[in-house]
Scaffold this motif. Structure first.
Motif, PDB file in Angstrom:
ATOM      1  N   TRP A  10       0.818  -1.211   0.000  1.00 57.15           N
ATOM      2  CA  TRP A  10       0.000   0.000   0.000  1.00 57.15           C
ATOM      3  C   TRP A  10       0.858   1.271   0.000  1.00 57.15           C
ATOM      4  O   TRP A  10       0.584   2.178  -0.790  1.00 57.15           O
ATOM      5  CB  TRP A  10      -0.971  -0.021   1.171  1.00 57.15           C
ATOM      6  CG  TRP A  10      -1.857   1.174   1.194  1.00 57.15           C
ATOM      7  CD1 TRP A  10      -1.821   2.212   2.068  1.00 57.15           C
ATOM      8  CD2 TRP A  10      -2.886   1.496   0.261  1.00 57.15           C
ATOM      9  NE1 TRP A  10      -2.781   3.143   1.765  1.00 57.15           N
ATOM     10  CE2 TRP A  10      -3.444   2.735   0.648  1.00 57.15           C
ATOM     11  CE3 TRP A  10      -3.392   0.855  -0.866  1.00 57.15           C
ATOM     12  CZ2 TRP A  10      -4.475   3.335  -0.057  1.00 57.15           C
ATOM     13  CZ3 TRP A  10      -4.425   1.460  -1.553  1.00 57.15           C
ATOM     14  CH2 TRP A  10      -4.953   2.681  -1.149  1.00 57.15           C
ATOM     15  N   VAL A  14       0.695   4.337  -2.861  1.00 52.83           N
ATOM     16  CA  VAL A  14       0.478   5.745  -2.500  1.00 52.83           C
ATOM     17  C   VAL A  14       1.635   6.595  -2.999  1.00 52.83           C
ATOM     18  O   VAL A  14       1.434   7.678  -3.562  1.00 52.83           O
ATOM     19  CB  VAL A  14       0.290   5.897  -0.972  1.00 52.83           C
ATOM     20  CG1 VAL A  14       0.284   7.353  -0.555  1.00 52.83           C
ATOM     21  CG2 VAL A  14      -0.989   5.211  -0.533  1.00 52.83           C
ATOM     22  N   SER A  17       1.461   7.087  -6.711  1.00 54.55           N
ATOM     23  CA  SER A  17       0.378   8.017  -7.009  1.00 54.55           C
ATOM     24  C   SER A  17       0.799   9.462  -6.754  1.00 54.55           C
ATOM     25  O   SER A  17       0.476  10.363  -7.532  1.00 54.55           O
ATOM     26  CB  SER A  17      -0.843   7.647  -6.158  1.00 54.55           C
ATOM     27  OG  SER A  17      -1.861   8.581  -6.317  1.00 54.55           O
ATOM     28  N   ARG A  18       1.532   9.702  -5.669  1.00 57.58           N
ATOM     29  CA  ARG A  18       2.009  11.055  -5.364  1.00 57.58           C
ATOM     30  C   ARG A  18       2.916  11.577  -6.478  1.00 57.58           C
ATOM     31  O   ARG A  18       2.790  12.717  -6.910  1.00 57.58           O
ATOM     32  CB  ARG A  18       2.793  11.073  -4.052  1.00 57.58           C
ATOM     33  CG  ARG A  18       1.962  11.005  -2.835  1.00 57.58           C
ATOM     34  CD  ARG A  18       2.852  11.063  -1.615  1.00 57.58           C
ATOM     35  NE  ARG A  18       2.055  10.909  -0.417  1.00 57.58           N
ATOM     36  CZ  ARG A  18       2.567  10.766   0.781  1.00 57.58           C
ATOM     37  NH1 ARG A  18       3.870  10.763   0.955  1.00 57.58           N
ATOM     38  NH2 ARG A  18       1.791  10.633   1.824  1.00 57.58           N
TER      39      ARG A  18
END
Length: 101
Positions: A10, A14, A17-18
């Motif tokens: 996870w 994240v 994605s950032r």
């Protein structure tokens, strides 16, 4: 073969994605926080670094190629900040960059 649990991936999702959101910004240089103050994409790069140390060899190689491209783009869109290096950032060059111009 070592099994990697989905919950451990996870932070990688994240982080990716950032960076994706940050790199969609127009212009030559990246600017300010992307999610909210205190949540920096540099923290995402820290998470990727941890993942690279713990993933099995094949997954590490795949993520490593992606991280190399992320690093190149991040370095291209930021400036060096030689005055900010500290013991806390030792070995983590991405914290020594200036995003705002």
């Amino acid at each position: 073969m070592r099994r990697v649990e989905a919950e451990h991936l996870w932070p990688v999702a994240v982080a990716l994605s950032r960076f994706e959101r940050a790199f969609r910004q127009p212009g030559r240089y990246l600017s300010g926080p992307y999610e909210s103050p205190g949540i920096e994409i540099e923290e995402g790069r820290d998470d990727l670094d941890v993942a690279l140390r713990h993933l099995p060899a094949r997954a590490r190689a795949d993520l490593g190629r992606l991280v190399e491209r992320i690093d190149a783009e991040f370095e291209r869109r930021t400036l060096p900040d030689p005055g900010w290096a500290s013991e806390w950032t030792a070995g983590r060059w991405w914290w020594w960059r200036i995003r705002e111009r």
